[in-house]
Write a protein that holds these residues in place. Structure first.
Motif, PDB file in Angstrom:
ATOM      1  N   HIS A   1      -1.041  17.547 -10.783  1.00 21.76           N
ATOM      2  CA  HIS A   1      -1.597  17.060  -9.817  1.00 21.76           C
ATOM      3  C   HIS A   1      -3.389  17.220  -9.640  1.00 21.76           C
ATOM      4  O   HIS A   1      -4.081  17.040  -8.862  1.00 21.76           O
ATOM      5  N   GLY A   2      -3.793  18.165 -10.764  1.00 24.77           N
ATOM      6  CA  GLY A   2      -5.034  18.191 -10.866  1.00 24.77           C
ATOM      7  C   GLY A   2      -5.782  18.702  -9.830  1.00 24.77           C
ATOM      8  O   GLY A   2      -5.610  19.705  -8.986  1.00 24.77           O
ATOM      9  N   ALA A   3      -7.116  17.953  -9.233  1.00 22.76           N
ATOM     10  CA  ALA A   3      -7.991  18.301  -8.458  1.00 22.76           C
ATOM     11  C   ALA A   3      -7.349  17.662  -7.066  1.00 22.76           C
ATOM     12  O   ALA A   3      -8.404  17.278  -6.204  1.00 22.76           O
ATOM     13  N   VAL A   4      -6.293  17.224  -6.798  1.00 25.13           N
ATOM     14  CA  VAL A   4      -5.795  16.667  -5.542  1.00 25.13           C
ATOM     15  C   VAL A   4      -5.829  17.805  -4.545  1.00 25.13           C
ATOM     16  O   VAL A   4      -5.396  18.645  -4.733  1.00 25.13           O
ATOM     17  N   ARG A   5      -6.495  17.537  -3.420  1.00 24.40           N
ATOM     18  CA  ARG A   5      -6.453  18.751  -2.315  1.00 24.40           C
ATOM     19  C   ARG A   5      -5.580  18.374  -1.342  1.00 24.40           C
ATOM     20  O   ARG A   5      -5.500  17.162  -0.931  1.00 24.40           O
ATOM     21  N   TYR A   6      -4.844  19.421  -1.108  1.00 23.50           N
ATOM     22  CA  TYR A   6      -3.747  19.322   0.083  1.00 23.50           C
ATOM     23  C   TYR A   6      -4.413  19.624   1.400  1.00 23.50           C
ATOM     24  O   TYR A   6      -5.067  20.821   1.425  1.00 23.50           O
ATOM     25  N   ASN A   7      -4.408  18.761   2.409  1.00 18.21           N
ATOM     26  CA  ASN A   7      -4.897  19.186   3.755  1.00 18.21           C
ATOM     27  C   ASN A   7      -3.696  19.623   4.827  1.00 18.21           C
ATOM     28  O   ASN A   7      -2.703  18.836   4.569  1.00 18.21           O
ATOM     29  N   ASP A   8      -3.945  20.624   5.652  1.00 14.66           N
ATOM     30  CA  ASP A   8      -2.868  20.804   6.579  1.00 14.66           C
ATOM     31  C   ASP A   8      -2.363  19.491   7.376  1.00 14.66           C
ATOM     32  O   ASP A   8      -3.175  18.891   8.078  1.00 14.66           O
ATOM     33  N   PRO A   9      -0.873  19.177   7.118  1.00 12.12           N
ATOM     34  CA  PRO A   9      -0.485  17.929   7.816  1.00 12.12           C
ATOM     35  C   PRO A   9      -0.688  17.895   9.295  1.00 12.12           C
ATOM     36  O   PRO A   9      -0.889  16.794   9.924  1.00 12.12           O
TER      37      PRO A   9
ATOM     38  N   PRO B   1       0.669  -1.310  -0.080  1.00 13.13           N
ATOM     39  CA  PRO B   1       0.038   0.145  -0.052  1.00 13.13           C
ATOM     40  C   PRO B   1       0.722   1.281   0.165  1.00 13.13           C
ATOM     41  O   PRO B   1       1.830   1.342   0.534  1.00 13.13           O
ATOM     42  N   LEU B   2       0.387   2.284  -0.614  1.00 11.50           N
ATOM     43  CA  LEU B   2       0.882   3.660  -0.599  1.00 11.50           C
ATOM     44  C   LEU B   2      -0.046   4.497   0.297  1.00 11.50           C
ATOM     45  O   LEU B   2      -1.277   4.732   0.001  1.00 11.50           O
ATOM     46  N   ILE B   3       0.415   4.754   1.559  1.00  7.98           N
ATOM     47  CA  ILE B   3      -0.486   5.384   2.640  1.00  7.98           C
ATOM     48  C   ILE B   3      -0.231   6.763   2.481  1.00  7.98           C
ATOM     49  O   ILE B   3       0.922   7.445   2.327  1.00  7.98           O
ATOM     50  N   ASN B   4      -1.526   7.547   2.317  1.00  6.48           N
ATOM     51  CA  ASN B   4      -1.551   8.822   2.482  1.00  6.48           C
ATOM     52  C   ASN B   4      -2.498   9.554   3.390  1.00  6.48           C
ATOM     53  O   ASN B   4      -3.771   8.974   3.054  1.00  6.48           O
ATOM     54  N   SER B   5      -2.510  10.154   4.258  1.00  2.00           N
ATOM     55  CA  SER B   5      -3.539  10.475   4.988  1.00  2.00           C
ATOM     56  C   SER B   5      -4.073  12.117   4.829  1.00  2.00           C
ATOM     57  O   SER B   5      -5.262  12.464   5.106  1.00  2.00           O
ATOM     58  N   ASN B   6      -3.287  12.928   4.055  1.00  2.00           N
ATOM     59  CA  ASN B   6      -3.648  14.294   3.811  1.00  2.00           C
ATOM     60  C   ASN B   6      -3.705  14.912   2.552  1.00  2.00           C
ATOM     61  O   ASN B   6      -4.062  16.271   2.557  1.00  2.00           O
ATOM     62  N   TYR B   7      -3.928  14.063   1.680  1.00  2.00           N
ATOM     63  CA  TYR B   7      -4.091  14.399   0.387  1.00  2.00           C
ATOM     64  C   TYR B   7      -5.884  13.672   0.266  1.00  2.00           C
ATOM     65  O   TYR B   7      -5.821  12.726   0.390  1.00  2.00           O
ATOM     66  N   ASP B   8      -6.548  14.766  -0.540  1.00  3.08           N
ATOM     67  CA  ASP B   8      -7.804  14.230  -0.768  1.00  3.08           C
ATOM     68  C   ASP B   8      -7.994  14.016  -2.307  1.00  3.08           C
ATOM     69  O   ASP B   8      -7.927  14.999  -3.100  1.00  3.08           O
ATOM     70  N   PHE B   9      -8.039  12.685  -2.735  1.00  6.29           N
ATOM     71  CA  PHE B   9      -8.050  12.555  -4.025  1.00  6.29           C
ATOM     72  C   PHE B   9      -9.605  12.137  -4.599  1.00  6.29           C
ATOM     73  O   PHE B   9      -9.996  11.750  -5.689  1.00  6.29           O
ATOM     74  N   SER B  10     -10.483  12.549  -3.678  1.00  4.07           N
ATOM     75  CA  SER B  10     -11.886  12.161  -3.949  1.00  4.07           C
ATOM     76  C   SER B  10     -12.710  12.659  -5.341  1.00  4.07           C
ATOM     77  O   SER B  10     -13.463  11.918  -6.019  1.00  4.07           O
TER      78      SER B  10
ATOM     79  N   GLY C   1       0.754   0.926  13.815  1.00  4.24           N
ATOM     80  CA  GLY C   1      -0.110   1.927  12.867  1.00  4.24           C
ATOM     81  C   GLY C   1       0.822   2.743  12.244  1.00  4.24           C
ATOM     82  O   GLY C   1       1.530   3.318  12.727  1.00  4.24           O
ATOM     83  N   ILE C   2       0.646   2.769  10.718  1.00  4.24           N
ATOM     84  CA  ILE C   2       1.202   3.737   9.985  1.00  4.24           C
ATOM     85  C   ILE C   2       0.125   4.730   9.256  1.00  4.24           C
ATOM     86  O   ILE C   2      -0.744   4.231   8.720  1.00  4.24           O
ATOM     87  N   TYR C   3       0.612   6.210   9.342  1.00  2.17           N
ATOM     88  CA  TYR C   3      -0.068   6.905   8.409  1.00  2.17           C
ATOM     89  C   TYR C   3       0.874   7.746   7.602  1.00  2.17           C
ATOM     90  O   TYR C   3       2.250   7.604   7.810  1.00  2.17           O
ATOM     91  N   GLY C   4       0.416   8.404   6.528  1.00  2.00           N
ATOM     92  CA  GLY C   4       1.336   9.062   5.506  1.00  2.00           C
ATOM     93  C   GLY C   4       0.953  10.642   5.562  1.00  2.00           C
ATOM     94  O   GLY C   4      -0.082  11.026   5.353  1.00  2.00           O
ATOM     95  N   LEU C   5       1.923  11.296   5.247  1.00  2.00           N
ATOM     96  CA  LEU C   5       1.928  12.798   5.078  1.00  2.00           C
ATOM     97  C   LEU C   5       2.597  13.336   3.848  1.00  2.00           C
ATOM     98  O   LEU C   5       3.648  13.049   3.623  1.00  2.00           O
ATOM     99  N   GLY C   6       1.755  13.918   2.982  1.00  6.08           N
ATOM    100  CA  GLY C   6       2.476  14.482   1.755  1.00  6.08           C
ATOM    101  C   GLY C   6       2.576  15.899   1.735  1.00  6.08           C
ATOM    102  O   GLY C   6       2.007  16.731   2.496  1.00  6.08           O
ATOM    103  N   ILE C   7       3.614  16.470   1.147  1.00  3.80           N
ATOM    104  CA  ILE C   7       4.009  17.666   1.013  1.00  3.80           C
ATOM    105  C   ILE C   7       2.893  18.650  -0.055  1.00  3.80           C
ATOM    106  O   ILE C   7       2.135  18.137  -0.771  1.00  3.80           O
ATOM    107  N   GLN C   8       2.878  19.923   0.415  1.00  7.01           N
ATOM    108  CA  GLN C   8       2.151  20.818  -0.343  1.00  7.01           C
ATOM    109  C   GLN C   8       2.377  20.771  -1.694  1.00  7.01           C
ATOM    110  O   GLN C   8       3.574  20.759  -2.001  1.00  7.01           O
ATOM    111  N   LEU C   9       1.475  20.547  -2.709  1.00  8.65           N
ATOM    112  CA  LEU C   9       1.745  20.272  -4.022  1.00  8.65           C
ATOM    113  C   LEU C   9       1.844  21.798  -4.716  1.00  8.65           C
ATOM    114  O   LEU C   9       2.787  21.691  -5.733  1.00  8.65           O
ATOM    115  N   ARG C  10       1.207  22.647  -4.415  1.00 10.90           N
ATOM    116  CA  ARG C  10       0.995  23.745  -5.023  1.00 10.90           C
ATOM    117  C   ARG C  10       2.650  24.621  -5.025  1.00 10.90           C
ATOM    118  O   ARG C  10       3.080  24.572  -3.940  1.00 10.90           O
ATOM    119  N   GLY C  11       2.891  25.062  -6.216  1.00 11.44           N
ATOM    120  CA  GLY C  11       4.286  25.700  -6.433  1.00 11.44           C
ATOM    121  C   GLY C  11       5.320  24.620  -6.716  1.00 11.44           C
ATOM    122  O   GLY C  11       6.566  24.962  -6.616  1.00 11.44           O
TER     123      GLY C  11
END
Lengths: 310, 255
Positions: A192-200, A144-153, A175-185
């Motif tokens: 990255h299209g409509a992927v939403r970044y949530n504050d980590p 699995p590629l785990i990410n908790s703060n990108y919203d891919f919906s 227990g493992i969770y994942g955090l991705g970096i701000q994509l804008r910029g």
């Protein structure tokens, strides 16, 4: 460059856990044989950047070093020593060598699967070929590629990445969770299209509490692609650690940081969080061994760090 | 009878569940370390090597062609470096050819590659196609932007604030967070003139926070990959017997 520096090992004795045992009326070491001790090994890489082969023999800095076959060989040897092992990656396995340009993400995810990776997270370069470029090779990832703060919906990647994952090793819950970096910029919008970044930070607070308290994990691991630290106030692993209370380990990436030894940073609960990153390109592997004492006298569920707080 | 079996099953179940629930782990100690990956301290898993071998053979054929020769290691650095100067000058030269071939009236005055996008160094000796792939792995496109002088100044200010970068065709001094005394083609930059910048679509789209480039008056997407532009330039000059010997020329200096 002469001999490579020897790896420096840090041994950390968890005094707090011992005294918590005392406070709870347990004789800390009496009556516990070696069989009651359980070691969990976390091996980790980051920013592999499709560096499948070792660096070229004429590379100015890293001639002949790295190579996924060696990382795999090391992981095999560690697994023989201790089968309670998780092999993890903190993102940016795509992009960097012609293997990616010619074979896209397929071969890299294939290799990582064959190496026995248990989980990874998503780095910014995973978006380099757009959302399709991330979706198409996914069938090659047997982990699995785990990410908790990108919203891919609102994207074609909806539902492809779990927010967390719980691994069980000899009864131990990790227990493992994942955090991705701000994509804008950092990543062009068309990629990255409509992927939403949530504050980590709020996401991490939510995930660690959920994994530690609700899911009763014995160890909580954050796989982060935020970067180790920055000059400015941008969120990083080092600035995140003091905000958290239940995360035991932050395994990071993105800044290609070379650390001779893992860092220890005091968290909000006053305990030490291990923060580590393993350079890049498979030049380094982080190895974190945790020794747990298994007991069955208490009814349930308080995890170690909570007990330490007593 | 049945009921009592059921009940004892239930009790057993509850007992077993409570056993597993009551399992408690306390962290006693940890041992943490980082390990260098090299032939000295790790044995390669040959199964993994043999898995990528067919792909490697396919790649090597294309990648091992020599397209340049250097006399020293070229490593990127700030405010300027031989590697970034070489790449910037190459970009300026080749993008002018691209512009001329496309027939537009635009001709690049300044070239720019973002520092973070230059992913490796050129070693001393033969430079192969593979090296260029490693240096420039991204599939970025060469873009020509027509900028107002004021936007060009803002752009170079941002370059200055980051400590210098890969710039061709312009000279300036880093003064605090600004680019002062900017000269383009040896003439002072004028705010009301327009200039043409050759760069990548990544930067032109505002990547690495170069948002001022979105103010471009005109934008031409050349349809050519930056990497292909570099390979073509290097091939041509290598065939002509040229050695890669860039110099530090003080194009960007600290005050």
């Amino acid at each position: 460059m002469g001999g490579l520096p020897m790896n420096r090992r840090i041994f950390i004795k968890n005094l707090a856990a011992g005294s918590a045992g005392l406070a709870a009326g347990l004789a800390p070491f009496q009556g516990f044989s070696k069989n009651d001790l359980l070691t969990l090994t976390l091996l980790h890489t980051n920013d592999l950047h499709s560096q499948i082969e070792p660096f070229d023999a004429n590379h100015p800095r890293y001639a002949g070093r790295a190579g996924l076959a060696r990382v795999a060989g090391f992981a095999n040897a560690c697994r023989l020593e201790n089968p309670n092992l998780l092999l993890l990656d903190a993102g940016d396995f795509f992009q960097g060598t012609p293997y990616f340009n010619f074979f896209k993400g397929d071969i890299m995810l294939n290799m990582m699967t064959e190496m026995g990776y248990d989980a990874g997270t998503i780095g910014n370069h995973e978006f380099d070929n757009g959302l399709e470029g991330l979706r198409d090779p996914l069938p090659h990832a047997g982990f699995p590629l785990i990410n908790s703060n990108y919203d891919f919906s609102d994207t074609i990647l909806s539902g492809k990445f779990p927010r967390y994952k719980i691994f069980k090793k000899s009864g131990l819950r990790i227990g493992i969770y994942g955090l991705g970096i701000q994509l804008r910029g950092l990543v062009n919008e068309k990629q990255h299209g409509a992927v939403r970044y949530n504050d980590p930070i709020p996401v991490a607070l939510e995930m660690e509490k959920f994994l530690a308290l609700e899911k009763k994990c014995d160890l909580v691991v954050c796989l982060s692609h935020l970067g180790l630290r920055y000059q400015n106030d941008k969120i990083s692993d080092v600035s995140l650690a003091p905000e958290l209370s239940y995360t035991d380990v932050i395994i990071g990436g993105h800044t290609h940081s070379f650390l001779e030894e893992p860092l220890q940073i005091r968290n909000k609960a006053g305990e030490m969080t291990i923060v580590n990153q393993a350079h890049y390109g498979g030049l380094m592997v982080g190895k974190l061994d945790f020794v747990f004492r298994e007991g069955s006298r208490k009814r349930s569920g308080l995890r170690s760090s909570q007990q330490k707080e007593l | 009878m049945l009921q009592s079996i059921k009940r004892s099953l239930l009790i057993t179940l509850v007992f077993l569940t409570s056993l597993s629930c009551s399992q408690v782990f306390q962290m006693q100690s940890s041992e943490i370390s980082n390990h260098m990956v090299s032939a000295d301290n790790m044995v390669a898993d040959e199964r993994i090597t043999s898995l990528y071998l067919p792909y490697k053979m396919q790649l090597d054929k294309e990648m091992d062609i020599v397209i340049g020769k250097t006399t020293e290691n070229l490593v990127k650095g700030k405010p300027e470096s031989k590697l970034t100067n070489y790449l910037a000058d190459l970009m300026l030269d080749e993008s002018r050819r691209v512009a001329a071939n496309n027939g537009p009236t635009i001709s690049p005055d300044v070239s720019f590659l973002n520092y973070g996008g230059i992913r490796t160094a050129f070693p001393e000796g033969d430079i192969t196609v593979r090296k260029v792939f490693e240096l420039m792995p991204f599939e970025n496109e060469l873009v020509l932007l027509e900028l107002k002088g004021s936007d060009m100044q803002a752009f170079l200010d941002y370059v200055a604030s980051s400590g210098g970068d890969c710039v061709g065709g312009a000279r300036f001094v880093i003064s605090g967070e600004r680019a002062s005394g900017v000269k383009i083609d040896n003439k002072e930059l004028k705010a009301d003139e327009t200039y043409c910048l050759a760069t990548s679509d990544y930067v032109a789209d505002g990547g690495d926070n170069y948002s001022m480039l979105k103010n471009a008056v005109k934008r031409i997407n050349t349809g050519e990959k930056i990497r292909d532009v570099i390979i073509r330039y290097m091939k041509r000059n290598h065939m002509a017997g040229q050695i890669i010997q860039p110099e530090l020329d003080g194009r960007i200096t600290n005050e």
